[in-house]
Scaffold this active site. Structure first.
Site, PDB file in Angstrom:
ATOM      1  N   LYS A  37     -25.270  37.399  24.083  1.00 38.11           N
ATOM      2  CA  LYS A  37     -24.922  37.923  22.768  1.00 38.11           C
ATOM      3  C   LYS A  37     -23.584  37.797  21.915  1.00 38.11           C
ATOM      4  CE  LYS A  37     -25.116  42.175  24.528  1.00 38.11           C
ATOM      5  NZ  LYS A  37     -25.423  41.653  26.238  1.00 38.11           N
ATOM      6  N   THR A  38     -22.807  37.504  22.915  1.00 38.08           N
ATOM      7  CA  THR A  38     -21.611  36.824  22.388  1.00 38.08           C
ATOM      8  C   THR A  38     -21.560  35.855  21.772  1.00 38.08           C
ATOM      9  OG1 THR A  38     -20.284  38.694  23.936  1.00 38.08           O
ATOM     10  CG2 THR A  38     -19.029  36.919  22.971  1.00 38.08           C
ATOM     11  N   ASP A 223     -19.082  43.022  18.047  1.00 40.41           N
ATOM     12  CA  ASP A 223     -19.699  42.659  19.424  1.00 40.41           C
ATOM     13  C   ASP A 223     -19.313  44.163  20.260  1.00 40.41           C
ATOM     14  OD1 ASP A 223     -20.320  41.660  21.745  1.00 40.41           O
ATOM     15  OD2 ASP A 223     -18.951  40.139  21.823  1.00 40.41           O
ATOM     16  N   GLU A 224     -20.228  44.345  21.563  1.00 41.88           N
ATOM     17  CA  GLU A 224     -19.994  45.596  22.097  1.00 41.88           C
ATOM     18  C   GLU A 224     -20.300  46.862  21.190  1.00 41.88           C
ATOM     19  OE1 GLU A 224     -19.681  45.047  25.291  1.00 41.88           O
ATOM     20  OE2 GLU A 224     -18.417  43.400  25.503  1.00 41.88           O
ATOM     21  N   GLN A 261     -24.681  49.195  28.671  1.00 47.84           N
ATOM     22  CA  GLN A 261     -23.583  48.861  28.954  1.00 47.84           C
ATOM     23  C   GLN A 261     -22.533  49.856  28.195  1.00 47.84           C
ATOM     24  OE1 GLN A 261     -22.381  44.672  29.497  1.00 47.84           O
ATOM     25  NE2 GLN A 261     -24.041  44.300  28.918  1.00 47.84           N
ATOM     26  N   ARG A 622     -21.282  41.154  35.901  1.00 45.65           N
ATOM     27  CA  ARG A 622     -20.151  40.106  35.873  1.00 45.65           C
ATOM     28  C   ARG A 622     -20.379  38.880  36.708  1.00 45.65           C
ATOM     29  NH1 ARG A 622     -19.900  41.005  31.290  1.00 45.65           N
ATOM     30  NH2 ARG A 622     -21.642  42.414  31.968  1.00 45.65           N
TER      31      ARG A 622
HETATM   32  P1  ATP Z   1     -22.187  40.783  28.066  1.00 47.50           P
HETATM   33  O1  ATP Z   1     -23.428  41.725  28.106  1.00 47.50           O
HETATM   34  O2  ATP Z   1     -21.704  40.706  29.586  1.00 47.50           O
HETATM   35  O3  ATP Z   1     -21.203  40.840  26.896  1.00 47.50           O
HETATM   36  P2  ATP Z   1     -23.447  38.726  26.514  1.00 47.50           P
HETATM   37  O4  ATP Z   1     -24.762  38.924  26.372  1.00 47.50           O
HETATM   38  O5  ATP Z   1     -22.369  38.758  25.404  1.00 47.50           O
HETATM   39  O6  ATP Z   1     -23.033  39.217  27.806  1.00 47.50           O
HETATM   40  P3  ATP Z   1     -22.650  35.954  26.868  1.00 47.50           P
HETATM   41  O7  ATP Z   1     -21.254  36.033  27.320  1.00 47.50           O
HETATM   42  O8  ATP Z   1     -22.767  35.361  25.397  1.00 47.50           O
HETATM   43  O9  ATP Z   1     -23.655  37.060  27.155  1.00 47.50           O
HETATM   44  O10 ATP Z   1     -23.384  34.653  27.577  1.00 47.50           O
HETATM   45  C1  ATP Z   1     -23.315  34.755  28.873  1.00 47.50           C
HETATM   46  C2  ATP Z   1     -23.241  33.463  29.591  1.00 47.50           C
HETATM   47  O11 ATP Z   1     -24.229  32.662  29.481  1.00 47.50           O
HETATM   48  C3  ATP Z   1     -22.099  32.614  28.924  1.00 47.50           C
HETATM   49  O12 ATP Z   1     -21.407  31.711  30.018  1.00 47.50           O
HETATM   50  C4  ATP Z   1     -22.758  31.846  27.970  1.00 47.50           C
HETATM   51  O13 ATP Z   1     -21.977  30.597  27.569  1.00 47.50           O
HETATM   52  C5  ATP Z   1     -24.077  31.530  28.578  1.00 47.50           C
HETATM   53  N1  ATP Z   1     -25.412  31.327  27.605  1.00 47.50           N
HETATM   54  C6  ATP Z   1     -25.727  32.152  26.653  1.00 47.50           C
HETATM   55  N2  ATP Z   1     -26.707  31.460  26.009  1.00 47.50           N
HETATM   56  C7  ATP Z   1     -26.890  30.117  26.659  1.00 47.50           C
HETATM   57  C8  ATP Z   1     -27.938  29.123  26.326  1.00 47.50           C
HETATM   58  N3  ATP Z   1     -28.910  29.258  25.423  1.00 47.50           N
HETATM   59  N4  ATP Z   1     -27.743  28.055  27.084  1.00 47.50           N
HETATM   60  C9  ATP Z   1     -26.995  28.048  28.087  1.00 47.50           C
HETATM   61  N5  ATP Z   1     -25.891  28.790  28.300  1.00 47.50           N
HETATM   62  C10 ATP Z   1     -25.912  30.043  27.651  1.00 47.50           C
HETATM   63 MG    MG Z   2     -20.684  39.720  25.460  1.00 48.46          MG
END
Ligand code: ATP
Ligand code: MG
Length: 739
Positions: A37-38, A223-224, A261, A622
């Site tokens: 997402k981020t 975000d969040e 979350q 995490r």
């Molecule tokens: P959270 O809910 O904990 O905030 P999130 O959904 O925001 O998580 P991110 O932090 O954006 O998730 O991504 C999680 C990890 O996966 C990061 O290390 C990110 O770089 C990696 N990632 C995300 N998408 C891809 C992709 N398409 N290919 C490879 N790595 C990815």
């Molecule tokens: Mg995130």
């Protein structure tokens, strides 16, 4: 505009790409942890600028912590290969603060309004309660603070609250709220919740400004999103609405979040916002992401199973192709010291195996858990850093130094004045301070001014007069020097000339050392302070109030209290709340015990229990490669000893995901610590304390787990690293105490 956007789209999967390249409009990504997402949000910003030709100045991106904001800006700038200073990236509080600084005239605040941190706010509320003659024993000040903040988070001022005569609780708190509001207004003080509320009111009531910002911010990214509260949501809504006579139409809101979350319900966050968003805003496209890129499949299985126990959820399942990974390891410590030793020990092994301390996070439910873990790390020379807890800018010595700096910049700050007028002690006793306060009240002026007037017309006698005079002169002198020197020299000057450094160093021992080091660190922080790092100076022609560098620094210190950090690689210790959005190869979740996590209060309310479970879900997700659950059979915290059952959350994780580990050799299960006289903690037993390390001629080194009996019959159980656990008669064991 760039034609080649490969670098933006290549590192994404198809779903993510779909979100990033969606046409301009409202969009919601709801997806589980670690699904990107981020990442998607960052890439969307780059895509807006490079592919859709959006102006960076038209973009407003909001995240949850300053750390996340700084990281987001960094990542966007890397993708864009250049600075994007006109873009607003920050936390809700940071951005609201910026609006108030820029438009202080329109907000009814003085130009030099001051931010109150949580601690200042509590003191002020206490003062208000004293003025109103409210008994603090009956009406704890913290409750009043909570009352005020939760109403502000809902957008309600004291005048908006109904006068409920039958409800004593409500009436007293409303009176406190009202008086507190008046005092803040009179002194130009703004607490955290006020930042948001006031900037929302500014947009609601000021047509020109509202219109200006609506035209300016065409893209709002959040975000969040699951942790936004009522005011934040309303703030977004008012900004995104279409300006009535503008051809531009509404701004586009792009929100990413995860209902599983949502962990700030207790602070006013509304998961409901995720659902409301889809109806309150027009044509919201919803994108779901299901592939997790962060964790092993075993960790995900555990997280999915755990969160499946919540009734109130949208429901989604995450998968990964990262491979199964090793089991989640569970360690049952005899007590909290043993648990801490285990964590330190496993961290050390990780580092010996080629990992770095940065890879490691220790997460806990309550800040009070950190101390024993810190001590265990210190013993093994493992560098660590604490987030939260007593945060850097909230430490006593730092707050003292900041108060001097504040006075240098704003003599009329009563908060600062009261804090340091007699710190270090300079013979200005409570009576004199009371006198100054009454003088100030009588002539509706600041305590600074009242002191000066008091001296001029002989209101103070003898030594008090001399002491107050000397204090006034001290601050004026520092300010004289401060005019033309860099920020860090002002800080140095405040710390030295005021006598603070000498005062805190005198405390001696480790604490004195730590305070001295922190004061030095403050000077370093000033030296490194980049103006406009988080609040870049506008380049779009908007006026920015000419705050001095000193004022900007003080604002940052208040806003950022938790996020300041420096130094080399270190294990990160933090509460599960502060871990949101972060990821680490190795994660320990410590204190997995009923009553601690989930905490006792939540166990009585289903809604709160679900929030605790979401917090556990945040914790588990995490971890990238290895996760540990640890718990202690007995624990001493906040001066209380307790024996706890393992957390129900452990039961909710499938057995197939878990494996129990032992430290050292095989151990027998100890029963509850009880001595003959009923004392049941780590008090002395023949000079031994539970948790101490001892050496035995035959069995080697071990830690004392428990003791029974007294006098000659004292028996101790020691867990020897090599020989396992043994019961020994203390009188004959000849144990050598090592720590
Ligand atoms: P959270 O809910 O904990 O905030 P999130 O959904 O925001 O998580 P991110 O932090 O954006 O998730 O991504 C999680 C990890 O996966 C990061 O290390 C990110 O770089 C990696 N990632 C995300 N998408 C891809 C992709 N398409 N290919 C490879 N790595 C990815
Ligand atoms: Mg995130």
């Amino acid at each position: 505009m760039a034609l080649d956007v490969t670098h933006i789209l290549d590192p994404l999967n198809e779903r993510q790409r779909e979100a990033v390249t969606a046409p301009v409009g409202n969009l919601l990504v709801v997806a589980g942890a670690g699904s990107g997402k981020t990442r998607v949000l960052v890439h969307r910003i780059a895509y807006l600028v490079e592919a859709l030709g959006a102006s960076p100045g038209g973009i407003l991106a909001v995240t949850f912590t300053n750390k996340a904001a700084a990281e987001m800006r960094g990542r966007v700038e890397r993708l864009l290969e250049g600075p994007a200073r006109a873009m607003w990236v920050g936390t809700f509080h940071g951005i609201a603060h910026r609006l108030l600084r820029m438009h202080w005239r329109d907000t009814g605040l003085p130009e030099n309004f001051q931010i109150l941190d949580a601690d200042d706010q509590l003191r002020l509320v206490k003062r208000v309660m004293r003025t109103l003659d409210v008994d603090e024993q009956k009406w704890p000040a913290r409750q009043a603070v909570w009352f005020i903040n939760s109403h502000k988070d809902e957008g309600r001022r004291a005048k908006d609250l109904p006068a409920a005569d039958h409800d004593v609780f409500g009436t007293i708190h409303r009176d406190i709220y009202e008086a507190y509001e008046a005092l803040c207004n009179q002194r130009g003080l703004v607490d955290f919740a006020e930042l948001l509320l006031r900037s929302h009111e500014l947009l609601l009531t000021n047509d020109d400004l509202r219109s200006h910002y609506r035209r300016r911010f065409r893209h709002l990214l959040v975000d969040e999103f699951q942790d936004t509260n009522t005011v934040q949501y309303a703030w977004l809504r008012v900004l995104a609405e279409a300006e009535p006579d503008s051809p531009l139409g509404p701004g586009a809101v792009w929100a990413v979040g995860d209902d599983d979350q949502s962990i700030y319900g207790w602070r006013g966050a509304k998961i409901q916002n995720i659902h409301d968003f889809q109806t309150d805003f027009a044509d919201v496209e919803v994108v779901r992401l299901e592939q997790n890129y962060r964790s092993t499949s075993r960790i995900l299985q555990a997280a999915n199973a755990l969160i499946g126990n919540n009734a109130e959820r949208v429901g989604k399942n995450l998968w990964t192709d990262a491979g199964l990974g090793g089991p989640i390891l569970v360690y049952s410590g005899y007590n909290d010291l043993d648990e801490a030793r285990f964590i330190a020990d496993r961290t050390q092994r990780w580092i010996e195996d080629g990992g770095t301390p940065d890879d490691v996070a220790v997460l806990y439910r309550s800040n009070a858990q950190s101390r024993v873990i810190e001590e265990a790390c210190l013993k093994l020379d493992i560098p660590y850093r604490i987030y939260g807890g007593v945060r850097f800018f909230e430490r006593l010595e730092i707050k003292n130094a900041l108060a001097y700096m504040r006075l240098v910049s704003q003599r009329h700050s009563d908060v600062a004045f009261e804090r340091v007028v007699n710190t270090p002690p300079r013979g200005i006793g409570g009576k004199t301070v009371d006198a100054i306060r009454s003088l100030a009240r009588a002539s509706a002026t600041s305590m600074w001014q009242a002191s000066k007037d008091g001296i001029a017309n002989g209101a103070f006698k003898g030594r008090a007069a001399t002491a107050v005079g000397a204090f006034i002169k001290l601050i004026d002198d520092i300010a004289g020097v401060a005019e033309n020197v860099p920020l860090h020299e002002i800080a140095e000057h405040c710390i030295e000339t005021s006598g603070l450094m000498a005062f805190h160093s005198k405390e001696g021992g480790e604490r004195g050392m730590a305070r001295k080091e922190n004061l030095d660190e403050l000077v370093t922080a000033c030296r490194q302070f980049g103006r406009g790092l988080v609040l870049p100076v506008e380049d779009s022609g908007e006026e920015y109030s000419q705050a001095s560098e000193l004022d900007e620094f003080l604002d940052q210190a208040a806003l950022e209290s938790g996020d300041y950090q420096s130094g080399g690689p270190a294990v990160q210790m933090m509460t599960m709340h502060s871990a949101k959005g972060l990821e680490f190869p190795l994660v320990f979740m410590a204190g997995m015990e009923e009553g601690l996590f989930p905490n006792t209060r939540s166990m009585r309310e289903p809604g709160r229990l679900e929030e605790e479970r979401r917090l556990a879900y945040v914790g588990i997700t995490r971890a990238m490669r290895q996760l540990y659950f640890t718990y202690a059979e007995t624990r001493r915290m906040n001066g209380m000893q307790s024996s706890n059952w393992p957390s129900r959350f452990l039961d909710e994780v499938p057995d197939a995901c878990l494996e129990e580990v032992r430290m050292g050799g095989a151990v027998s299960r100890p029963f509850r610590v009880k001595t003959d006289n009923g004392v049941d903690d780590r008090d002395d037993h023949g000079g031994l304390r539970i948790g101490q390390t001892v050496r035995h001629a035959k069995f080697g080194e071990g830690i004392v787990l428990q003791a029974e009996g007294g006098g000659e019959r004292t028996r101790v159980q020691v867990n020897f690293a090599k020989a396992g656990s043994k019961w020994l008669m203390l009188a004959y064991a000849n144990l050598e105490v090592l720590t």
